[in-house]
Design an enzyme around this catalytic site. Structure first.
Site, PDB file in Angstrom:
ATOM      1  N   LYS B  83      79.064  63.487 -21.302  1.00 19.20           N
ATOM      2  CA  LYS B  83      77.882  64.331 -21.153  1.00 19.20           C
ATOM      3  C   LYS B  83      77.374  64.774 -22.527  1.00 19.20           C
ATOM      4  O   LYS B  83      78.182  65.051 -23.428  1.00 19.20           O
ATOM      5  CB  LYS B  83      78.229  65.552 -20.293  1.00 19.20           C
ATOM      6  CG  LYS B  83      77.030  66.389 -19.858  1.00 19.20           C
ATOM      7  CD  LYS B  83      77.470  67.523 -18.919  1.00 19.20           C
ATOM      8  CE  LYS B  83      76.298  68.354 -18.434  1.00 19.20           C
ATOM      9  NZ  LYS B  83      76.703  69.456 -17.540  1.00 19.20           N
ATOM     10  N   SER B 158      74.096  69.744 -13.176  1.00 17.01           N
ATOM     11  CA  SER B 158      73.441  69.259 -14.365  1.00 17.01           C
ATOM     12  C   SER B 158      74.038  67.982 -14.937  1.00 17.01           C
ATOM     13  O   SER B 158      73.376  67.287 -15.710  1.00 17.01           O
ATOM     14  CB  SER B 158      73.481  70.339 -15.438  1.00 17.01           C
ATOM     15  OG  SER B 158      74.814  70.591 -15.843  1.00 17.01           O
ATOM     16  N   SER B 182      78.003  71.996 -11.607  1.00 16.65           N
ATOM     17  CA  SER B 182      77.367  70.895 -12.341  1.00 16.65           C
ATOM     18  C   SER B 182      78.192  69.618 -12.424  1.00 16.65           C
ATOM     19  O   SER B 182      77.673  68.595 -12.871  1.00 16.65           O
ATOM     20  CB  SER B 182      77.017  71.345 -13.757  1.00 16.65           C
ATOM     21  OG  SER B 182      75.851  72.130 -13.740  1.00 16.65           O
TER      22      SER B 182
END
Lengths: 101, 474
Positions: B83, B158, B182
């Site tokens: 990420k 997310s 997330s």
């Protein structure tokens, strides 16, 4: 409902610039969101507010190299490179001291 | 030709050990897959240009290990996606924000250092909601990630890029971060396994802070064993994160094959076919010898409201550092204050600004007691109720999200988007570990969309989560 004036004041406090149109949108968003999260206003409980369960972790006040934390050793140059404006290894910032007029 | 669709870390690791695969061969297979599909799905913000070099180094290390009579690390040569809010030294890390578009990480996050020591191959950095704020990856400054199961739908967020990368076979596994769901929500939307570890189980050094009392780094994988392998590799106490804990700190109770369900929470707001899948999942667990009992968490109905007070409060503090003075975007205004405000106007997207302002509001004098003060009390109450509910049972089960992946643009109202987090925020507020595992699919417009089962265990009881999740997988 939160006022437009409050929204603009909040933006100032939060150090963000917003347009008038955005402020109107935020006024609506804030009203819906605050209505929802306002449920917490009614909370009554005898429990104390959150107290961390774990002891604060103190560290020795010695350089990373002596603590064998190699990930942080020798980082000065890369941090300097990240400065928006650099001169002689220093970060150039705006002059904030002014003469009284 | 390596078939990536069914490949797991465990299988790839075994085949790398027997030389059936080379790390270079595996890396090339993923590079080809990425070249094929990334443009359509927008999973990676950057695909690293040294993937083959990293893989060559992994193969060389394996040869050296063999010479030295050493057993290689099981993750040696395993290709992972990371990420974009987790720092890898010398590489860009933008948190999908214009604010950090050109920022180069100055050091390795602890989780990354551990993975480097294990010898993994980093494929690239994945798309996300800007600064991890959102549940759909639509808040990325660089366009949304599409769901591999239906490209008209979101991948979740997310950590949407990290979830979609694994689902579309553009990475074998990946890392994400979870502040209110997330990792688990995109895992649910993409049909992957996603773990939010116990608060403090994985060091956050090198993770861009969003809500510091909530954030955790965790893995995405195709199955529970793979998620466990990745978790084992990144977990542990770290002097660079004073909130990190040794999981041995927690005494875990013996397992008794019992699962608790908070029925009160499922009465409304959950799609009926998602609920039906959930009931079937409970039946599947019963078939594995688990007893299912009702549990009560009265404050859980307040959890989302509590979360959307505490999280923005922490966001407004944590993101104060982005002011254009030390790093990142820097735009000059008329004076110093104007420098900050202009930089933050241009650097931050609308959702980030909304949350910063919301946090500023709930912390401001006059509103602090009514919002932040009350929320912290409710949070403590919630933690006690969850601990009490878990007493004598192994895990609490709920759906991960009330619905499958939504259409791109469907949740344009911020509160509607926040409501997707209804089942996931509790574990962040209480610090408990929670995992999302695929529990089948539901039909939307003729497409079969995955939905996830969320299991929550006591602090430090990741082992229990993995055991129940593995039983469910069967």
């Amino acid at each position: 409902m939160i006022s437009l004036q409050d929204i603009l004041a909040l933006a100032g406090l939060a150090r963000v610039k917003i347009t008038k149109a955005e402020a109107v949108g935020l006024q609506n968003d804030f009203s819906t969101i605050l209505d929802y999260v306002g449920q917490v206003n009614a909370v009554s409980s005898t429990v104390e507010a959150s107290v961390p369960e774990h002891h604060n972790v103190m560290r020795e006040d010695v350089p990373y190299a002596e603590r064998d934390i190699v990930a942080m050793v020798g980082r000065r140059d890369v941090l300097v490179q990240a400065f928006p404006e650099e001169k002689d290894g220093f970060n150039v910032v705006r002059k904030i001291i002014q003469k009284d007029e | 030709m390596i078939d990536l669709t069914t490949l797991t870390i465990a299988e790839a690791s075994a085949k790398l050990a027997t030389k059936e695969y080379s790390a270079v061969g595996l890396a090339r297979a993923y590079k080809d897959a990425i070249n094929d599909k990334n443009a359509e799905l927008n999973v990676y913000l950057e695909v690293f240009d040294d993937i083959e070099e990293q893989a060559l180094a992994a193969d060389a290390r394996r040869a050296q290990d063999e010479k030295d009579g050493k057993t290689s690390h099981p993750l040696l040569g395993i290709p992972l996606a990371i990420k974009d809010n987790i720092l890898i030294e010398g590489r860009r890390a933008s948190a999908a924000s214009k604010m950090l578009e050109n920022y180069t990480a100055a050091y390795d996050a602890t989780a990354i250092r551990k993975l480097k020591e294990a010898g993994v191959v980093f494929l690239g950095r994945t798309n996300m909601d800007e600064f991890a704020m959102g549940g759909s990856t639509e808040n990325s400054a660089f366009g949304p990630t599409k769901n591999p199961h239906d490209t008209s739908r979101v991948a979740g967020g997310s950590s949407g890029g990290s979830a979609a990368a694994v689902a579309a076979n553009l990475a074998l596994a990946s890392l994400g971060s979870d502040t209110g769901g997330s990792i688990r929500e995109p895992a649910s939307f993409c049909g992957m396994v996603g773990l939010k570890p116990t608060y403090g189980a994985v060091s956050r050094s090198g993770l861009m802070a969003m809500g510091s009392s909530l954030d955790q780094i965790g893995p995405f994988a195709k199955n529970v064993t793979d998620a466990q392998m990745l978790f084992d590799a990144i977990a542990g106490l770290d002097p660079l994160d004073s909130t990190s804990v040794d999981l041995a700190t927690y005494t875990t109770q013996p397992q008794n094959k019992t699962i608790g369900v908070p029925r009160d929470l499922l009465k409304e707001g959950v799609d009926s076919d998602v609920l039906a899948q959930f009931e079937q999942s409970l039946d599947a667990l019963r078939a594995q010898g688990y007893k299912v009992v009702d549990v009560s968490i009265p404050s859980a109905s307040l959890a989302l409201a509590v979360y959307y007070v505490i999280m923005p409060a922490e966001v407004s503090s944590n993101l104060a550092r982005f002011d254009g003075v030390r790093y990142g975007l820097s735009v000059k205004g008329e004076n110093l204050i104007d420098d900050y405000a202009t930089t933050r106007e241009i650097g931050f997207g609308p959702e980030v600004r909304r949350r910063i302002m919301l946090g500023t509001y709930v912390l401001s004098s006059g509103y602090y007691d009514a919002y932040y003060g009350k929320a912290t009390i409710a949070r403590t109450q919630l933690a006690r109720e969850v601990a009490a509910a878990l007493d004598g049972i192994d895990v609490i089960a709920t759906p991960t999200a009330p619905c499958p992946a939504t259409r791109l643009g469907e949740k344009s109202d911020p509160l509607a988007m926040y409501l997707l987090d209804i089942f996931t925020v509790t574990a962040n507020l209480t610090g408990n570990p929670a995992i999302s595992i695929p529990m089948g699919t539901v039909d939307r417009d003729g497409n079969q969309l995955p939905v996830g089962l969320q299991l929550t265990a006591a602090h430090g009881a990741e082992a229990t989560l993995f055991e129940v999740a593995k039983a469910f997988e069967q």
